[in-house]
Design a protein around this motif. Structure first.
Motif, PDB file in Angstrom:
ATOM      1  N   ALA A  96      86.222  -6.382 -23.320  1.00 37.95           N
ATOM      2  CA  ALA A  96      87.648  -6.320 -23.630  1.00 37.95           C
ATOM      3  C   ALA A  96      87.934  -5.218 -24.650  1.00 37.95           C
ATOM      4  O   ALA A  96      88.883  -4.434 -24.487  1.00 37.95           O
ATOM      5  CB  ALA A  96      88.123  -7.672 -24.162  1.00 37.95           C
ATOM      6  N   LEU A  97      87.117  -5.137 -25.699  1.00 34.74           N
ATOM      7  CA  LEU A  97      87.329  -4.106 -26.712  1.00 34.74           C
ATOM      8  C   LEU A  97      87.070  -2.711 -26.159  1.00 34.74           C
ATOM      9  O   LEU A  97      87.696  -1.735 -26.589  1.00 34.74           O
ATOM     10  CB  LEU A  97      86.424  -4.360 -27.916  1.00 34.74           C
ATOM     11  CG  LEU A  97      86.651  -5.657 -28.697  1.00 34.74           C
ATOM     12  CD1 LEU A  97      85.757  -5.695 -29.924  1.00 34.74           C
ATOM     13  CD2 LEU A  97      88.107  -5.816 -29.097  1.00 34.74           C
ATOM     14  N   SER A  98      86.142  -2.604 -25.219  1.00 37.24           N
ATOM     15  CA  SER A  98      85.816  -1.286 -24.673  1.00 37.24           C
ATOM     16  C   SER A  98      86.980  -0.681 -23.897  1.00 37.24           C
ATOM     17  O   SER A  98      87.063   0.539 -23.754  1.00 37.24           O
ATOM     18  CB  SER A  98      84.573  -1.368 -23.776  1.00 37.24           C
ATOM     19  OG  SER A  98      84.864  -2.033 -22.554  1.00 37.24           O
ATOM     20  N   THR A  99      87.894  -1.521 -23.378  1.00 36.54           N
ATOM     21  CA  THR A  99      89.060  -0.974 -22.674  1.00 36.54           C
ATOM     22  C   THR A  99      89.932  -0.168 -23.630  1.00 36.54           C
ATOM     23  O   THR A  99      90.428   0.912 -23.287  1.00 36.54           O
ATOM     24  CB  THR A  99      89.892  -2.099 -22.039  1.00 36.54           C
ATOM     25  OG1 THR A  99      90.366  -2.993 -23.066  1.00 36.54           O
ATOM     26  CG2 THR A  99      89.061  -2.892 -21.041  1.00 36.54           C
ATOM     27  N   LEU A 100      90.105  -0.687 -24.838  1.00 38.35           N
ATOM     28  CA  LEU A 100      90.916   0.026 -25.823  1.00 38.35           C
ATOM     29  C   LEU A 100      90.208   1.286 -26.302  1.00 38.35           C
ATOM     30  O   LEU A 100      90.837   2.330 -26.503  1.00 38.35           O
ATOM     31  CB  LEU A 100      91.209  -0.896 -27.010  1.00 38.35           C
ATOM     32  CG  LEU A 100      92.336  -0.483 -27.955  1.00 38.35           C
ATOM     33  CD1 LEU A 100      93.644  -0.330 -27.198  1.00 38.35           C
ATOM     34  CD2 LEU A 100      92.489  -1.492 -29.069  1.00 38.35           C
ATOM     35  N   LEU A 140      88.483   1.268 -32.253  1.00 36.88           N
ATOM     36  CA  LEU A 140      87.404   1.880 -31.498  1.00 36.88           C
ATOM     37  C   LEU A 140      86.055   1.208 -31.689  1.00 36.88           C
ATOM     38  O   LEU A 140      85.098   1.552 -31.000  1.00 36.88           O
ATOM     39  CB  LEU A 140      87.273   3.367 -31.881  1.00 36.88           C
ATOM     40  CG  LEU A 140      88.514   4.238 -31.707  1.00 36.88           C
ATOM     41  CD1 LEU A 140      88.209   5.657 -32.124  1.00 36.88           C
ATOM     42  CD2 LEU A 140      88.997   4.186 -30.274  1.00 36.88           C
ATOM     43  N   ASN A 141      85.938   0.276 -32.654  1.00 35.34           N
ATOM     44  CA  ASN A 141      84.659  -0.329 -32.973  1.00 35.34           C
ATOM     45  C   ASN A 141      83.660   0.786 -33.298  1.00 35.34           C
ATOM     46  O   ASN A 141      83.953   1.668 -34.075  1.00 35.34           O
ATOM     47  CB  ASN A 141      84.200  -1.223 -31.815  1.00 35.34           C
ATOM     48  CG  ASN A 141      83.243  -2.306 -32.252  1.00 35.34           C
ATOM     49  OD1 ASN A 141      82.050  -2.046 -32.392  1.00 35.34           O
ATOM     50  ND2 ASN A 141      83.740  -3.498 -32.474  1.00 35.34           N
ATOM     51  N   TYR A 142      82.456   0.775 -32.683  1.00 36.67           N
ATOM     52  CA  TYR A 142      81.477   1.811 -32.985  1.00 36.67           C
ATOM     53  C   TYR A 142      81.951   3.201 -32.547  1.00 36.67           C
ATOM     54  O   TYR A 142      81.443   4.215 -33.024  1.00 36.67           O
ATOM     55  CB  TYR A 142      80.143   1.497 -32.302  1.00 36.67           C
ATOM     56  CG  TYR A 142      79.472   0.276 -32.861  1.00 36.67           C
ATOM     57  CD1 TYR A 142      78.976   0.262 -34.157  1.00 36.67           C
ATOM     58  CD2 TYR A 142      79.335  -0.879 -32.091  1.00 36.67           C
ATOM     59  CE1 TYR A 142      78.370  -0.855 -34.682  1.00 36.67           C
ATOM     60  CE2 TYR A 142      78.725  -2.006 -32.608  1.00 36.67           C
ATOM     61  CZ  TYR A 142      78.241  -1.998 -33.897  1.00 36.67           C
ATOM     62  OH  TYR A 142      77.653  -3.102 -34.418  1.00 36.67           O
ATOM     63  N   GLY A 143      82.940   3.234 -31.655  1.00 36.09           N
ATOM     64  CA  GLY A 143      83.493   4.519 -31.257  1.00 36.09           C
ATOM     65  C   GLY A 143      84.134   5.259 -32.414  1.00 36.09           C
ATOM     66  O   GLY A 143      84.265   6.481 -32.374  1.00 36.09           O
ATOM     67  N   ALA A 144      84.534   4.518 -33.470  1.00 39.94           N
ATOM     68  CA  ALA A 144      85.106   5.168 -34.643  1.00 39.94           C
ATOM     69  C   ALA A 144      84.083   6.071 -35.320  1.00 39.94           C
ATOM     70  O   ALA A 144      84.405   7.173 -35.775  1.00 39.94           O
ATOM     71  CB  ALA A 144      85.608   4.109 -35.631  1.00 39.94           C
ATOM     72  N   ILE A 145      82.833   5.602 -35.397  1.00 34.87           N
ATOM     73  CA  ILE A 145      81.777   6.418 -36.006  1.00 34.87           C
ATOM     74  C   ILE A 145      81.484   7.626 -35.125  1.00 34.87           C
ATOM     75  O   ILE A 145      81.276   8.734 -35.619  1.00 34.87           O
ATOM     76  CB  ILE A 145      80.509   5.573 -36.229  1.00 34.87           C
ATOM     77  CG1 ILE A 145      80.805   4.439 -37.220  1.00 34.87           C
ATOM     78  CG2 ILE A 145      79.366   6.436 -36.739  1.00 34.87           C
ATOM     79  CD1 ILE A 145      79.622   3.549 -37.501  1.00 34.87           C
ATOM     80  N   ALA A 182      83.515  -2.138 -43.663  1.00 35.29           N
ATOM     81  CA  ALA A 182      84.529  -2.904 -44.386  1.00 35.29           C
ATOM     82  C   ALA A 182      85.417  -3.696 -43.434  1.00 35.29           C
ATOM     83  O   ALA A 182      86.075  -4.659 -43.852  1.00 35.29           O
ATOM     84  CB  ALA A 182      85.378  -1.974 -45.247  1.00 35.29           C
ATOM     85  N   SER A 183      85.440  -3.319 -42.156  1.00 37.10           N
ATOM     86  CA  SER A 183      86.241  -4.066 -41.182  1.00 37.10           C
ATOM     87  C   SER A 183      85.543  -5.339 -40.712  1.00 37.10           C
ATOM     88  O   SER A 183      86.197  -6.254 -40.197  1.00 37.10           O
ATOM     89  CB  SER A 183      86.557  -3.171 -39.972  1.00 37.10           C
ATOM     90  OG  SER A 183      85.379  -2.924 -39.201  1.00 37.10           O
ATOM     91  N   LEU A 189      88.824  -8.218 -34.383  1.00 37.71           N
ATOM     92  CA  LEU A 189      88.178  -7.450 -33.323  1.00 37.71           C
ATOM     93  C   LEU A 189      86.708  -7.194 -33.627  1.00 37.71           C
ATOM     94  O   LEU A 189      86.036  -6.508 -32.847  1.00 37.71           O
ATOM     95  CB  LEU A 189      88.886  -6.110 -33.129  1.00 37.71           C
ATOM     96  CG  LEU A 189      90.397  -6.151 -32.876  1.00 37.71           C
ATOM     97  CD1 LEU A 189      90.923  -4.751 -32.597  1.00 37.71           C
ATOM     98  CD2 LEU A 189      90.736  -7.078 -31.724  1.00 37.71           C
ATOM     99  N   ALA A 190      86.202  -7.724 -34.724  1.00 38.23           N
ATOM    100  CA  ALA A 190      84.809  -7.502 -35.114  1.00 38.23           C
ATOM    101  C   ALA A 190      83.951  -8.678 -34.654  1.00 38.23           C
ATOM    102  O   ALA A 190      84.356  -9.838 -34.734  1.00 38.23           O
ATOM    103  CB  ALA A 190      84.694  -7.343 -36.630  1.00 38.23           C
TER     104      ALA A 190
END
Length: 465
Positions: A96-100, A140-145, A182-183, A189-190
């Motif tokens: 689900a998170l990967s769609t965003l 983005l989860n890990y996509g942010a990094i 920190a999130s 979403l974590a």
């Protein structure tokens, strides 16, 4: 089409189906609950055909534990079904998170905001990247990094002075990593919050979010303070820099999307009473679809949305096969391993219920990072430990206090363990090993922030909760 391509496509389609089933189950659909174990097994089988041996070893451990559970006669079928439920939840939440993430990574507005943060002048670069890394992590989860780390590395490489380039690379990457972790103690979403609130009886995200935000503030401010206090001294004055192009208005699309997500989740949770994670798994793909329609509105008649969906199924989801397998098996191993671990803990003379509550809570902040150094994924560690924890009422604390302690330890593990995705990604961008990132770059930070988080966890549990 090759057999490997067909296996990847089928696995991706089943992951989407599994996400739908888990979401329906969260909203009270009994038929979906009945179908989940078989679909989860099918997903794991297909993923196992295409992963590296290191990931396949986790599957082998899961099978071995199941056999051992059956041999010992410990109601292995019920425990295995429960383990498959944990694996299904993790896979569905990730999907689900990967769609965003898929839509955000192609957004010009998101790219522009990330570039603006990476080009900030030295006086405010660390703070900007920490806050930005935190906000981007929510979407983005890990996509942010991956996004900010890539932009930061590109920005640093443009520096001609090797001394400045080395310091800038390290400080920018650490700011992004610390903003990301920190999130973990508060974001719905974590995985840290989704899994801990699911495992601790009586825990709710709404009760844990405020102390989690305080943990996030401690993580963020501690990093900024240490970076400021121990700012590297250059052997020569840095060159003068021109003004940064753009303005903070470039961050408004990201903030607007986060506000939309927060309001949607909060309202649905208040109206329906469904768990926040169940609402997230419904709302996030809907927002992602709407965002994709907006991005592709100029070429929708040419089938741009269908091409995006095909790419997501054929390329994006299969690209996560190793990560999904690891996360699913971590949840499964932790769930089926807990009944095997409990008798061993008792036989060793360890009785968590006899320990002081303050020691148990403080221990979580330090135990998870230690286990992370030994290669234990936080999901695996928490699912193994959670069944051994006395009930919150027996400890004289609230369920939110236990969640706060576990999430704090999860965050510290995320910044220090050489086996987590955060340190691996930061190490790859910085040209150093993940062990170097966890112990050399973050060693002093880990000790300081873990100490402060321990104080906060105990203060919340016994003074404020």
């Amino acid at each position: 089409m090759s057999p490997a391509f067909l296996a990847d496509r089928l696995a991706a389609c089943l992951l989407i189906l599994l996400t739908g089933l888990v979401t329906v189950s969260e909203w009270g659909g009994p038929l979906a609950t009945w179908m989940i174990p078989s679909v989860t097994l099918s997903v794991l089988l297909l993923l196992s055909l295409r992963v590296r041996p290191a990931r396949l070893a986790f599957v082998a451990v899961g099978v071995l534990l199941t056999v051992l559970l059956a041999w010992r006669g410990q109601d292995w079928q019920a425990n295995a079904t429960k383990g498959l439920g944990s694996a299904a939840f993790i896979a569905a939440f990730f999907t689900a998170l990967s769609t965003l993430r898929n839509v955000a990574e192609t957004s010009p507005a998101i790219q522009a905001g990330g570039t603006f943060l990476a080009l900030q002048p030295p006086g405010r670069r660390y703070a900007a990247l920490t806050v930005g890394g935190h906000l981007f992590a929510l979407l983005l989860n890990y996509g942010a990094i991956s996004l900010l780390g890539g932009l930061a590395s590109t920005s640093a490489r443009a520096e001609s002075d090797p001394e400045i380039r080395r310091h800038r690379t390290r400080r920018m990457l650490l700011a992004i990593q610390r903003g990301f972790i920190a999130s973990l103690p508060w974001s719905p979403l974590a995985f840290a919050m989704a899994i801990t609130t699911a495992l601790i009886p009586g825990a709710r995200w709404a009760d844990a979010v405020v102390p989690g935000l305080v943990s996030a503030a401690i993580i963020t401010v501690t990093g900024w303070a240490l970076d400021t206090i121990f700012k590297p001294r250059l052997s020569h004055p840095p060159p003068a820099r021109g003004p940064v192009e753009g303005s903070w208005a470039l961050m408004l699309p990201l903030l607007g999307l986060l506000v939309l997500l927060g309001i949607s989740v909060s309202l649905l949770h208040a109206v329906t009473g469904v768990r926040v994670v169940g609402i997230v798994m419904l709302v996030v793909p809907v927002i992602a679809l709407a965002w994709a329609l907006i991005q592709d509105r100029g070429s929708a008649l040419d089938g741009a949305l269908l091409r995006r969906l095909a790419g997501y199924i054929d390329r994006d989801l299969p690209g996560y096969r190793g990560e999904i397998t690891l996360l699913m098996m971590a949840g499964y191993i932790g769930t089926v391993g807990a009944p095997l671990l409990a008798p061993l803990v008792a036989a060793a003379g360890l009785h968590p219920e006899d320990l002081p509550a303050w020691l148990v809570l403080a221990g979580f902040v330090w135990l998870l990072p230690v286990l992370g150094q030994l290669g234990m994924n936080p999901i695996l560690a928490v699912t193994l430990i959670a069944p051994l924890i006395p009930e919150a009422a027996e400890m004289g604390v609230s369920p939110a206090a236990i969640v706060t302690a576990l999430a704090a330890g999860w965050a510290v593990s995320g910044v220090s363990s050489p086996f987590t995705a955060t340190t691996l990604l930061i190490g790859s961008f910085g040209g150093v090993s993940a062990l170097h990132v966890g112990l050399r770059w973050n060693g002093a930070y880990v000790i300081v922030v873990a100490t402060l988080l321990t104080i906060w966890v105990l203060a919340f549990a016994f003074l404020l909760s």
